[in-house]
Design a protein around this motif. Structure first.
Motif, PDB file in Angstrom:
ATOM      1  N   LYS A 190       0.726  -1.482   0.408  1.00  0.00           N
ATOM      2  CA  LYS A 190      -0.033  -0.125   0.258  1.00  0.00           C
ATOM      3  C   LYS A 190       1.142   1.027   0.126  1.00  0.00           C
ATOM      4  CE  LYS A 190      -3.214   2.619   2.737  1.00  0.00           C
ATOM      5  NZ  LYS A 190      -3.160   2.898   3.889  1.00  0.00           N
ATOM      6  N   LYS A 191       2.444   1.481   0.818  1.00  0.00           N
ATOM      7  CA  LYS A 191       2.594   2.676   0.878  1.00  0.00           C
ATOM      8  C   LYS A 191       3.401   2.562  -0.797  1.00  0.00           C
ATOM      9  CE  LYS A 191       6.846   4.419   3.767  1.00  0.00           C
ATOM     10  NZ  LYS A 191       7.514   4.574   4.835  1.00  0.00           N
ATOM     11  N   GLY A 192       3.626   1.348  -1.350  1.00  0.00           N
ATOM     12  CA  GLY A 192       4.420   1.364  -2.205  1.00  0.00           C
ATOM     13  C   GLY A 192       3.232   2.204  -3.853  1.00  0.00           C
ATOM     14  N   GLY A 193       1.507   1.986  -3.062  1.00  0.00           N
ATOM     15  CA  GLY A 193       1.367   2.350  -4.514  1.00  0.00           C
ATOM     16  C   GLY A 193       0.438   1.889  -4.874  1.00  0.00           C
ATOM     17  N   LYS A 208      -2.495  -1.495  -5.053  1.00  0.00           N
ATOM     18  CA  LYS A 208      -4.201  -1.093  -5.115  1.00  0.00           C
ATOM     19  C   LYS A 208      -4.279  -2.683  -3.438  1.00  0.00           C
ATOM     20  CE  LYS A 208      -8.915  -1.670  -5.792  1.00  0.00           C
ATOM     21  NZ  LYS A 208      -9.682  -1.416  -7.350  1.00  0.00           N
ATOM     22  N   HIS A 247       1.876  -1.763 -11.673  1.00  0.00           N
ATOM     23  CA  HIS A 247       0.744  -0.524 -12.019  1.00  0.00           C
ATOM     24  C   HIS A 247       0.193   0.388 -10.899  1.00  0.00           C
ATOM     25  CE1 HIS A 247       0.601   0.229 -16.423  1.00  0.00           C
ATOM     26  NE2 HIS A 247      -0.166  -1.534 -16.259  1.00  0.00           N
ATOM     27  N   LYS A 248       0.861   1.393 -10.379  1.00  0.00           N
ATOM     28  CA  LYS A 248       0.757   1.349  -9.351  1.00  0.00           C
ATOM     29  C   LYS A 248      -0.376   2.587  -9.173  1.00  0.00           C
ATOM     30  CE  LYS A 248       4.496   0.331  -8.230  1.00  0.00           C
ATOM     31  NZ  LYS A 248       5.685   1.105  -7.641  1.00  0.00           N
ATOM     32  N   SER A 249      -1.136   2.793  -7.816  1.00  0.00           N
ATOM     33  CA  SER A 249      -2.487   3.007  -7.752  1.00  0.00           C
ATOM     34  C   SER A 249      -3.003   3.839  -6.761  1.00  0.00           C
ATOM     35  CB  SER A 249      -3.600   1.972  -6.892  1.00  0.00           C
ATOM     36  OG  SER A 249      -4.747   2.675  -6.847  1.00  0.00           O
ATOM     37  N   ASN A 250      -3.999   4.846  -6.914  1.00  0.00           N
ATOM     38  CA  ASN A 250      -3.357   5.786  -5.312  1.00  0.00           C
ATOM     39  C   ASN A 250      -4.595   5.607  -4.288  1.00  0.00           C
ATOM     40  OD1 ASN A 250      -2.063   8.173  -6.303  1.00  0.00           O
ATOM     41  ND2 ASN A 250      -3.562   8.746  -8.102  1.00  0.00           N
ATOM     42  N   HIS A 251      -5.498   4.361  -4.786  1.00  0.00           N
ATOM     43  CA  HIS A 251      -6.721   3.410  -4.020  1.00  0.00           C
ATOM     44  C   HIS A 251      -5.483   3.644  -2.260  1.00  0.00           C
ATOM     45  CE1 HIS A 251      -9.688   3.514  -6.681  1.00  0.00           C
ATOM     46  NE2 HIS A 251      -8.177   3.155  -7.737  1.00  0.00           N
ATOM     47  N   ASN A 252      -6.976   3.043  -0.998  1.00  0.00           N
ATOM     48  CA  ASN A 252      -6.355   3.582   0.155  1.00  0.00           C
ATOM     49  C   ASN A 252      -6.193   2.015   0.023  1.00  0.00           C
ATOM     50  OD1 ASN A 252      -5.651   5.613   0.874  1.00  0.00           O
ATOM     51  ND2 ASN A 252      -7.621   6.413   0.874  1.00  0.00           N
TER      52      ASN A 252
END
Length: 419
Positions: A270-273, A275, A405-410
């Protein structure tokens, strides 16, 4: 020398993972082993080597049973000598691929005379006390204590003389001469032990990964999906299936350690982006719960795969349970490794027998390094695996490097009522 991962937990959690260099395994460092006695094994090996641009001279063809189990004698006579010659000839080799058609498991060579003598003596002592109980109807407090101690020694002796191993885990020590087959051996590359002296040196160890499955088409899909995911990026969600809430205590061991490590893996990703979906209830993910699964780790459903996932191309995951890689071929088997590969996962890990939980790769190390994309699949496995000459198997392309692929989701915290 025995190691306790639990004792090392505080040290491990304090490690700065970013200090690990990006060593990036390359195609010319890979030795591919195929079985001349197995249909499609050599053909798949040459196809894979062309796809990954592995030099033709890095192919080693052996002749051994095409069954999933081979004897210890066959392994020592038909595998060890040619592999050692190949490694001596090409000092650049740092990883081995065991191809479809090679055995999955090495059967036990049996107990030594001394081991059997000790077991016979303990068994006789137990029978004497059992006979006394049958005769008198009860035991004294001292006799009960003695019986308990004998039963414990019998269990420990049977465990310590377990010599069934995965073909690949044994092959990781193919360079080492004359090591004892007695339970497991410490992996000097395991990250929490990097500053400790072990009975195995790093020069003794080589990475091993397997390209295998129920049929040849699965092997080709694994490779093609891995290459495609490298080019396009791995999209989707990381699913982590813990059993309990995050423990408050700093020092944990056994099941609690691995459950905590699943929580830590979710936090790191999560810290790495990435989902992330984390479930901390005792019931498992159920059918339909895990669409677009890119990464997965959970436990414990022994030999009963739950079809909760739709796997993204290039997905990686493993299930912590006993014997989940007992077979990759048996048609009616529901072990997790086979079923995940059947359903579309690109890489997984599992044991060929009873492994004990502390022999699994630590999830937070494995998934953290894998998701960073600096290390390949085989390298991420190597530094997260505690023990060698044991039960675990890595199935997947060792050269696979994830670009996720990184995400901005929590992180999504799933809360379901227990079944």
């Amino acid at each position: 020398m025995r190691f306790s991962i639990g004792i090392l937990t505080v040290l491990f959690l304090s490690l700065n993972f970013s200090i690990m260099p990006a060593v990036a395994l390359s195609p010319n460092e890979v030795l591919v082993i195929a079985n001349r006695n197995a249909a499609k094994s050599v053909g798949l090996a040459t196809w894979y080597m062309e796809k990954r641009q592995i030099p033709k001279e890095n192919l080693l063809m052996v002749f051994i049973t095409d069954k999933e189990t081979c004897s210890r004698e066959a392994y020592l006579k038909k595998i060890v000598p040619p592999v050692r010659r190949a490694l001596e000839k090409n000092r650049k080799i740092n990883a081995i691929v065991t191809m479809y058609g090679l055995p999955l498991r090495i059967s036990s060579s049996g107990r030594t005379k001394g081991e059997q003598t000790r077991l016979d003596l303990l068994t006789k002592q137990k029978k004497n006390i059992d006979a006394l109980k049958e005769k008198t109807g009860q035991l004294t407090k001292e006799q009960k204590t003695t019986l308990k101690q004998i039963n414990k020694k019998i269990r420990q002796l049977r465990a310590s003389t377990d010599k069934v191993a995965s073909f690949d885990s044994e092959l990781m020590l193919v360079k080492k001469e004359n090591y004892k087959l007695k339970f497991w051996l410490p992996n000097p590359y395991f990250l929490p032990w990097r500053s400790q002296k072990t009975s195995i040196s790093k020069s003794d160890v080589i990475m091993v990964s397997r390209l295998d499955g129920a049929d040849a088409s699965i092997v080709k899909r694994i490779v093609n999906d891995s290459i495609e995911a490298e080019k396009k990026g791995l999209s989707g969600t990381a699913y982590f299936d813990a059993r309990w809430k995050y423990p408050d205590q700093k020092k944990v061991s056994g099941y609690k350690l691995y459950d905590k490590s699943i929580h830590n893996a979710a936090k790191r990703l999560k810290k790495g982006g990435v989902k992330v979906v984390l479930d901390d209830k005792q019931n498992l993910f159920q059918p339909g719960d895990c669409p677009n699964a890119a990464l997965y780790c959970g436990w414990y459903s022994h030999a009963k795969y739950v079809d909760a996932f739709t796997w993204e191309k290039g997905a990686v995951g493993f299930h912590i349970a006993s014997s989940e890689c007992m077979t990759l071929k048996r048609e009616n088997s529901n072990v997790w490794c086979k079923k995940m590969l059947d359903k579309g996962i690109a890489a997984t890990v599992g044991p060929v027998g009873e492994p004990y939980v502390q022999s699994f790769p630590l999830p937070e190390i494995f998934f953290d390094f894998l998701s960073q994309g600096k290390l390949t699949l085989a390298e991420s496995y190597l530094i997260s695996l505690p023990y060698l000459s044991w039960k675990q198997v890595l199935v997947g392309d060792p050269l696979y490097r994830i670009k996720i692929h990184k995400s901005n989701h929590n992180t999504t915290q799933m809360s379901r009522e227990p079944l």
